[in-house]
Design an enzyme around this catalytic site. Structure first.
Site, PDB file in Angstrom:
ATOM      1  N   HIS A 189       0.846  -1.209   0.000  1.00 56.05           N
ATOM      2  CA  HIS A 189       0.000   0.000   0.000  1.00 56.05           C
ATOM      3  C   HIS A 189       0.877   1.254   0.000  1.00 56.05           C
ATOM      4  O   HIS A 189       0.640   2.199  -0.750  1.00 56.05           O
ATOM      5  CB  HIS A 189      -0.848   0.071   1.283  1.00 56.05           C
ATOM      6  CG  HIS A 189      -1.937  -0.946   1.409  1.00 56.05           C
ATOM      7  ND1 HIS A 189      -2.130  -1.698   2.552  1.00 56.05           N
ATOM      8  CD2 HIS A 189      -2.927  -1.307   0.551  1.00 56.05           C
ATOM      9  CE1 HIS A 189      -3.192  -2.477   2.391  1.00 56.05           C
ATOM     10  NE2 HIS A 189      -3.693  -2.269   1.187  1.00 56.05           N
TER      11      HIS A 189
ATOM     12  N   LYS B 198     -17.048  -5.619   7.860  1.00 58.69           N
ATOM     13  CA  LYS B 198     -15.753  -6.295   8.031  1.00 58.69           C
ATOM     14  C   LYS B 198     -15.312  -6.208   9.474  1.00 58.69           C
ATOM     15  O   LYS B 198     -15.367  -5.123  10.063  1.00 58.69           O
ATOM     16  CB  LYS B 198     -14.709  -5.585   7.153  1.00 58.69           C
ATOM     17  CG  LYS B 198     -14.207  -6.401   5.992  1.00 58.69           C
ATOM     18  CD  LYS B 198     -13.015  -5.721   5.358  1.00 58.69           C
ATOM     19  CE  LYS B 198     -12.551  -6.410   4.094  1.00 58.69           C
ATOM     20  NZ  LYS B 198     -11.473  -5.680   3.441  1.00 58.69           N
TER      21      LYS B 198
ATOM     22  N   ARG C  66      -2.112  -6.269  -8.016  1.00 60.22           N
ATOM     23  CA  ARG C  66      -1.052  -7.263  -7.780  1.00 60.22           C
ATOM     24  C   ARG C  66      -1.190  -8.475  -8.691  1.00 60.22           C
ATOM     25  O   ARG C  66      -0.216  -9.114  -9.025  1.00 60.22           O
ATOM     26  CB  ARG C  66      -1.107  -7.778  -6.328  1.00 60.22           C
ATOM     27  CG  ARG C  66      -0.762  -6.762  -5.281  1.00 60.22           C
ATOM     28  CD  ARG C  66      -1.187  -7.239  -3.925  1.00 60.22           C
ATOM     29  NE  ARG C  66      -2.633  -7.461  -3.898  1.00 60.22           N
ATOM     30  CZ  ARG C  66      -3.328  -7.762  -2.817  1.00 60.22           C
ATOM     31  NH1 ARG C  66      -2.726  -7.925  -1.656  1.00 60.22           N
ATOM     32  NH2 ARG C  66      -4.636  -7.937  -2.885  1.00 60.22           N
TER      33      ARG C  66
ATOM     34  N   SER D 250      -3.047  -7.479   3.506  1.00 59.22           N
ATOM     35  CA  SER D 250      -3.294  -7.219   4.936  1.00 59.22           C
ATOM     36  C   SER D 250      -3.704  -8.521   5.632  1.00 59.22           C
ATOM     37  O   SER D 250      -3.274  -8.785   6.755  1.00 59.22           O
ATOM     38  CB  SER D 250      -4.411  -6.185   5.100  1.00 59.22           C
ATOM     39  OG  SER D 250      -4.025  -4.963   4.525  1.00 59.22           O
TER      40      SER D 250
HETATM   41  O1  PNS Z   1      -8.758  -2.313   0.812  1.00 63.39           O
HETATM   42  P1  PNS Z   1     -10.084  -2.774   0.292  1.00 63.39           P
HETATM   43  O2  PNS Z   1     -10.875  -3.460   1.386  1.00 63.39           O
HETATM   44  O3  PNS Z   1      -9.980  -3.575  -0.963  1.00 63.39           O
HETATM   45  O4  PNS Z   1     -10.872  -1.412  -0.091  1.00 63.39           O
HETATM   46  C1  PNS Z   1     -12.173  -1.464  -0.596  1.00 63.39           C
HETATM   47  C2  PNS Z   1     -12.779  -0.059  -0.727  1.00 63.39           C
HETATM   48  C3  PNS Z   1     -12.697   0.711   0.573  1.00 63.39           C
HETATM   49  C4  PNS Z   1     -12.029   0.700  -1.789  1.00 63.39           C
HETATM   50  C5  PNS Z   1     -14.252  -0.262  -1.173  1.00 63.39           C
HETATM   51  O5  PNS Z   1     -14.856  -1.197  -0.331  1.00 63.39           O
HETATM   52  C6  PNS Z   1     -15.077   1.018  -1.149  1.00 63.39           C
HETATM   53  O6  PNS Z   1     -14.871   1.896  -1.955  1.00 63.39           O
HETATM   54  N1  PNS Z   1     -16.007   1.100  -0.188  1.00 63.39           N
HETATM   55  C7  PNS Z   1     -16.930   2.227  -0.049  1.00 63.39           C
HETATM   56  C8  PNS Z   1     -18.339   1.843  -0.483  1.00 63.39           C
HETATM   57  C9  PNS Z   1     -18.538   2.104  -1.974  1.00 63.39           C
HETATM   58  O7  PNS Z   1     -18.308   3.185  -2.477  1.00 63.39           O
HETATM   59  N2  PNS Z   1     -19.027   1.071  -2.700  1.00 63.39           N
HETATM   60  C10 PNS Z   1     -19.290   1.185  -4.116  1.00 63.39           C
HETATM   61  C11 PNS Z   1     -18.125   0.723  -4.991  1.00 63.39           C
HETATM   62  S1  PNS Z   1     -18.108  -1.024  -5.098  1.00 63.39           S
END
Ligand code: PNS
Length: 160
Positions: free
Chosen positions: A17, A41, A90, A128
């Site tokens: 990250h 989560k 990745r 993570s």
């Molecule tokens: O590190 P991660 O868990 O892959 O991050 C995921 C993240 C935070 C980028 C994603 O879950 C997110 O954007 N969540 C906010 C809710 C949202 O906007 N959802 C619509 C897009 S799928």
């Protein structure tokens, strides 16, 4: 001024990250690290703990700010006047997940674009969840996450 957001759970932030954040901070004038509050989560660290950790780690990157958010990413982007999402890729499995998210965000708001940066080979295997698993099973996590958060991770895991 070109702004971008790098969103994620960062539970915990990894060296992969951090590499993407550093590289994106050189491409954009301002970069926001968006730390999600995700009630679905079960996180090791609270969102405030994750924000504090990242703020401390990126304190020398003067054009990077760290913000927590709940709800839709595109809503935070509108509040912050950002149109570009930066994510690291990745693997092919990342691609499928990221493609879906990028398409959903673009459907929710067509002014939003997602740009991908390829993870460096030395970080491709780090996630993570694997860091947490290794730490829980007593393995060494040096080199996988920023050194300053290793004591936090070990302490949290021992409290569980
Ligand atoms: O590190 P991660 O868990 O892959 O991050 C995921 C993240 C935070 C980028 C994603 O879950 C997110 O954007 N969540 C906010 C809710 C949202 O906007 N959802 C619509 C897009 S799928």
């Amino acid at each position: 001024m070109k702004k971008a957001i790098c969103p994620g759970s960062f539970d915990p932030i990894t060296n992969g990250h951090l590499d993407i954040i550093e590289r994106a901070s050189r491409v954009f004038d301002e970069l926001i690290v968006g730390v999600v509050v995700n009630p679905e989560k079960k996180c090791l660290f609270s969102v405030d703990e994750r924000v504090e950790q990242i703020k401390n780690i990126v304190k020398n990157l003067t054009n990077v700010k760290v913000k927590k958010f709940s709800g839709l990413l595109v809503h935070l982007m509108n509040e912050e006047n950002v149109t570009v999402i930066v994510k690291g890729l990745r693997s092919v499995s990342d691609f499928e997940y990221e493609f879906q998210m990028a398409s959903m965000n673009n459907k929710l708001d067509p002014s939003k674009e997602t740009i991908f940066m390829m993870a460096k080979a030395e970080y491709c295997y780090i996630s993570s969840s694997s860091v947490k698993q290794v730490a829980m099973l007593g393995g060494v996590i040096n080199g996988l996450v920023p050194e300053e958060i290793i004591p936090d991770i070990i302490k949290k895991i021992n409290l569980k």
